[in-house]
Motif scaffolding. Structure first.
Motif, PDB file in Angstrom:
ATOM      1  N   ASN A  10      -3.689  30.777  18.989  1.00 32.51           N
ATOM      2  CA  ASN A  10      -4.660  29.853  19.827  1.00 32.51           C
ATOM      3  C   ASN A  10      -4.563  28.560  19.585  1.00 32.51           C
ATOM      4  N   ALA A  11      -4.786  27.502  20.271  1.00 37.86           N
ATOM      5  CA  ALA A  11      -4.865  26.001  19.951  1.00 37.86           C
ATOM      6  C   ALA A  11      -5.810  25.574  21.025  1.00 37.86           C
ATOM      7  N   PHE A  12      -6.425  24.532  20.658  1.00 40.39           N
ATOM      8  CA  PHE A  12      -7.461  23.843  21.234  1.00 40.39           C
ATOM      9  C   PHE A  12      -7.670  22.323  20.935  1.00 40.39           C
ATOM     10  N   ALA A  13      -8.135  21.492  21.777  1.00 37.70           N
ATOM     11  CA  ALA A  13      -8.546  19.886  21.495  1.00 37.70           C
ATOM     12  C   ALA A  13      -9.941  20.010  21.443  1.00 37.70           C
ATOM     13  N   ARG A  14     -10.255  18.909  20.741  1.00 36.39           N
ATOM     14  CA  ARG A  14     -11.868  18.223  20.585  1.00 36.39           C
ATOM     15  C   ARG A  14     -11.885  17.128  20.773  1.00 36.39           C
ATOM     16  N   LEU A  15     -12.866  16.259  21.565  1.00 39.81           N
ATOM     17  CA  LEU A  15     -12.731  14.912  21.837  1.00 39.81           C
ATOM     18  C   LEU A  15     -13.943  14.377  21.098  1.00 39.81           C
ATOM     19  N   PHE A  16     -13.888  13.198  20.358  1.00 35.95           N
ATOM     20  CA  PHE A  16     -15.133  13.037  19.388  1.00 35.95           C
ATOM     21  C   PHE A  16     -15.278  11.296  19.360  1.00 35.95           C
ATOM     22  N   GLU A  17     -14.575  10.449  20.147  1.00 39.77           N
ATOM     23  CA  GLU A  17     -14.907   9.111  19.890  1.00 39.77           C
ATOM     24  C   GLU A  17     -14.737   8.462  21.285  1.00 39.77           C
ATOM     25  N   ASP A  18     -15.689   7.852  21.874  1.00 39.04           N
ATOM     26  CA  ASP A  18     -15.505   7.277  23.343  1.00 39.04           C
ATOM     27  C   ASP A  18     -16.632   6.140  22.994  1.00 39.04           C
ATOM     28  N   ARG A  19     -16.131   4.978  22.719  1.00 40.68           N
ATOM     29  CA  ARG A  19     -17.282   3.783  22.340  1.00 40.68           C
ATOM     30  C   ARG A  19     -17.710   2.975  23.590  1.00 40.68           C
ATOM     31  N   ASP A  20     -17.092   2.989  24.521  1.00 40.82           N
ATOM     32  CA  ASP A  20     -17.441   2.300  25.851  1.00 40.82           C
ATOM     33  C   ASP A  20     -18.263   3.399  26.822  1.00 40.82           C
ATOM     34  N   TYR A  21     -18.201   4.580  26.320  1.00 38.96           N
ATOM     35  CA  TYR A  21     -18.783   5.646  27.387  1.00 38.96           C
ATOM     36  C   TYR A  21     -18.244   5.936  28.610  1.00 38.96           C
ATOM     37  N   ASP A  22     -17.053   5.797  28.838  1.00 42.54           N
ATOM     38  CA  ASP A  22     -16.244   5.868  30.265  1.00 42.54           C
ATOM     39  C   ASP A  22     -15.954   7.259  30.394  1.00 42.54           C
ATOM     40  N   GLY A  23     -16.126   8.027  29.351  1.00 43.52           N
ATOM     41  CA  GLY A  23     -15.414   9.446  29.510  1.00 43.52           C
ATOM     42  C   GLY A  23     -14.282   9.650  29.074  1.00 43.52           C
ATOM     43  N   PHE A  24     -13.474   8.558  28.749  1.00 40.79           N
ATOM     44  CA  PHE A  24     -12.102   8.413  28.037  1.00 40.79           C
ATOM     45  C   PHE A  24     -12.222   8.147  26.571  1.00 40.79           C
ATOM     46  N   HIS A  25     -11.656   9.148  25.793  1.00 39.45           N
ATOM     47  CA  HIS A  25     -11.758   8.919  24.372  1.00 39.45           C
ATOM     48  C   HIS A  25     -10.550   8.433  23.653  1.00 39.45           C
ATOM     49  N   ARG A  26     -10.787   7.721  22.483  1.00 38.24           N
ATOM     50  CA  ARG A  26      -9.849   7.175  21.661  1.00 38.24           C
ATOM     51  C   ARG A  26      -9.496   8.089  20.729  1.00 38.24           C
ATOM     52  N   SER A  27     -10.334   9.154  20.187  1.00 37.13           N
ATOM     53  CA  SER A  27      -9.830   9.725  19.091  1.00 37.13           C
ATOM     54  C   SER A  27     -10.066  11.284  19.534  1.00 37.13           C
ATOM     55  N   PHE A  28      -9.389  12.120  19.001  1.00 36.41           N
ATOM     56  CA  PHE A  28      -9.538  13.626  19.428  1.00 36.41           C
ATOM     57  C   PHE A  28      -8.772  14.144  18.157  1.00 36.41           C
ATOM     58  N   SER A  29      -9.002  15.636  18.306  1.00 36.12           N
ATOM     59  CA  SER A  29      -8.414  16.531  17.272  1.00 36.12           C
ATOM     60  C   SER A  29      -7.648  17.671  18.108  1.00 36.12           C
ATOM     61  N   VAL A  30      -6.485  18.132  17.535  1.00 38.16           N
ATOM     62  CA  VAL A  30      -6.011  19.403  17.942  1.00 38.16           C
ATOM     63  C   VAL A  30      -5.752  20.474  16.946  1.00 38.16           C
ATOM     64  N   THR A  31      -6.214  21.635  17.116  1.00 32.60           N
ATOM     65  CA  THR A  31      -6.356  22.561  16.089  1.00 32.60           C
ATOM     66  C   THR A  31      -5.686  24.018  16.549  1.00 32.60           C
ATOM     67  N   PHE A  32      -4.676  24.500  15.663  1.00 36.11           N
ATOM     68  CA  PHE A  32      -3.860  25.401  16.026  1.00 36.11           C
ATOM     69  C   PHE A  32      -3.682  26.670  15.006  1.00 36.11           C
ATOM     70  N   ASP A  33      -3.505  27.833  15.446  1.00 36.80           N
ATOM     71  CA  ASP A  33      -3.369  28.956  14.462  1.00 36.80           C
ATOM     72  C   ASP A  33      -1.952  29.639  14.763  1.00 36.80           C
ATOM     73  N   ALA A  34      -1.273  29.591  13.704  1.00 37.11           N
ATOM     74  CA  ALA A  34       0.362  29.939  13.911  1.00 37.11           C
ATOM     75  C   ALA A  34       0.216  31.143  12.927  1.00 37.11           C
ATOM     76  N   ASP A  35       1.180  32.273  13.462  1.00 36.87           N
ATOM     77  CA  ASP A  35       1.166  33.413  12.636  1.00 36.87           C
ATOM     78  C   ASP A  35       2.872  33.687  12.598  1.00 36.87           C
ATOM     79  N   VAL A  36       3.044  34.518  11.422  1.00 36.30           N
ATOM     80  CA  VAL A  36       4.590  34.804  11.252  1.00 36.30           C
ATOM     81  C   VAL A  36       4.514  36.418  10.963  1.00 36.30           C
ATOM     82  N   TYR A  37       5.460  36.925  11.466  1.00 33.66           N
ATOM     83  CA  TYR A  37       5.702  38.574  11.162  1.00 33.66           C
ATOM     84  C   TYR A  37       7.061  38.514  10.568  1.00 33.66           C
ATOM     85  N   SER A  38       6.789  39.102   9.275  1.00 32.20           N
ATOM     86  CA  SER A  38       8.110  39.126   8.314  1.00 32.20           C
ATOM     87  C   SER A  38       8.490  40.657   7.820  1.00 32.20           C
ATOM     88  N   ASN A  39       9.528  40.908   7.404  1.00 27.36           N
ATOM     89  CA  ASN A  39       9.863  42.193   6.666  1.00 27.36           C
ATOM     90  C   ASN A  39       9.408  42.164   5.359  1.00 27.36           C
TER      91      ASN A  39
END
Length: 274
Positions: free
Chosen positions: A118-147
């Motif tokens: 999975n992967a998702f984004a989070r919003l966490f800084e909007d100084r002028d409160y117009d709904g558009f953010h300067r700061s955000f995060s992206v988190t992802f979970d990558a998997d590998v299948y190996s012999n």
């Protein structure tokens, strides 16, 4: 956020009013620029990547406590040029610089298959409160299948933004990190503040995963696969500014635009007296 400036209007000097007029002019320029869609300045970001040991909450909007924690982490990072290459340009560059092709792995008796859980984004800084953010995060979970089930495989990721359906443009490259099997506690998180060069708009996110030493993309996830990476309301810090409001004696308040008009009127009155 509105920052009050206490005082009476009569105590403000002409210099202060002129400064407010210049501030209003700058704000108007930024607004006009946003409407035309051509951002001011070369793209710059403050970003840091970290491999996590627990699962963060995937809600797009975080609470105040989490927002403060995330802001404290990313504010320690100095803004640097984003090197805004398109996804095609990045792929072409890797083809010429990678040491190995994954197609040659079979000759070494190695088998790796990668995917994103999975992967998702989070919003966490909007100084002028117009709904558009300067700061955000992206988190992802990558998997590998190996012999080799317990094998830790070195990987890295390229992260891209697409403004309102436009080209995928890279904004961050992670450091090398290791993933093993379908481990649920090895999420990778990238915290980002857009410092300049990103106009006010909605942005999609794409993540390409690479195995270290190989030029091929081994897994991809984007807004085409999950709404959690779709239409993030973002803008760079030069658009996300706090409004300064001056409280006038007797009630009411004045924003920068009103102060600019007052300053202009004051100048005209001085000319008439002369």
């Amino acid at each position: 956020m509105k920052t009050p400036f206490q005082g009476t209007l009569s105590s403000l000097s002409i210099k202060t009013l002129m400064a407010a007029m210049m501030l209003a002019g700058s704000a108007a320029y930024a607004s006009a620029d946003t409407l035309t869609g051509s951002p001011i300045g070369a793209p710059m970001v403050s970003a840091v990547g970290t491999q996590l040991s627990d699962k963060p909450d995937s809600s797009r909007y975080v609470d105040d406590a989490m927002a403060s924690e995330l802001k404290a982490r990313v504010q320690q990072i100095q803004a640097v040029a984003a090197e805004p290459k398109t996804r095609e340009q990045v792929a072409a560059q890797k083809e010429t610089s990678a040491k190995l092709q994954r197609s040659r792995q079979q000759s070494y008796g190695v088998y790796h298959e990668f995917s994103f859980y999975n992967a998702f984004a989070r919003l966490f800084e909007d100084r002028d409160y117009d709904g558009f953010h300067r700061s955000f995060s992206v988190t992802f979970d990558a998997d590998v299948y190996s012999n080799y089930p317990d094998e830790s495989v070195p990987v890295y990721a390229e992260l891209y933004l697409s403004r309102n359906g436009g080209d995928w443009v890279r904004y961050f490259t992670t450091e090398t990190f290791y993933i093993r099997g379908a481990n649920e506690l090895d999420d990778y998180e990238v915290l980002t503040t857009l410092a300049q060069g990103y106009g006010t708009d909605h942005y999609d996110v794409l993540i390409d995963l690479y195995e270290v030493g190989y030029s091929d993309i081994v897994a991809t996830i984007s807004s085409d696969d999950t709404n959690d990476l779709y239409a993030l309301p973002l803008e760079s810090a030069n658009y996300d500014t706090e409004e300064v409001v001056i409280d006038v004696e007797g009630g009411g308040s004045l924003g920068a635009g009103a102060l600019a008009l007052l300053a202009l009127g004051a100048c005209l009155r001085r000319r008439e007296r002369k």
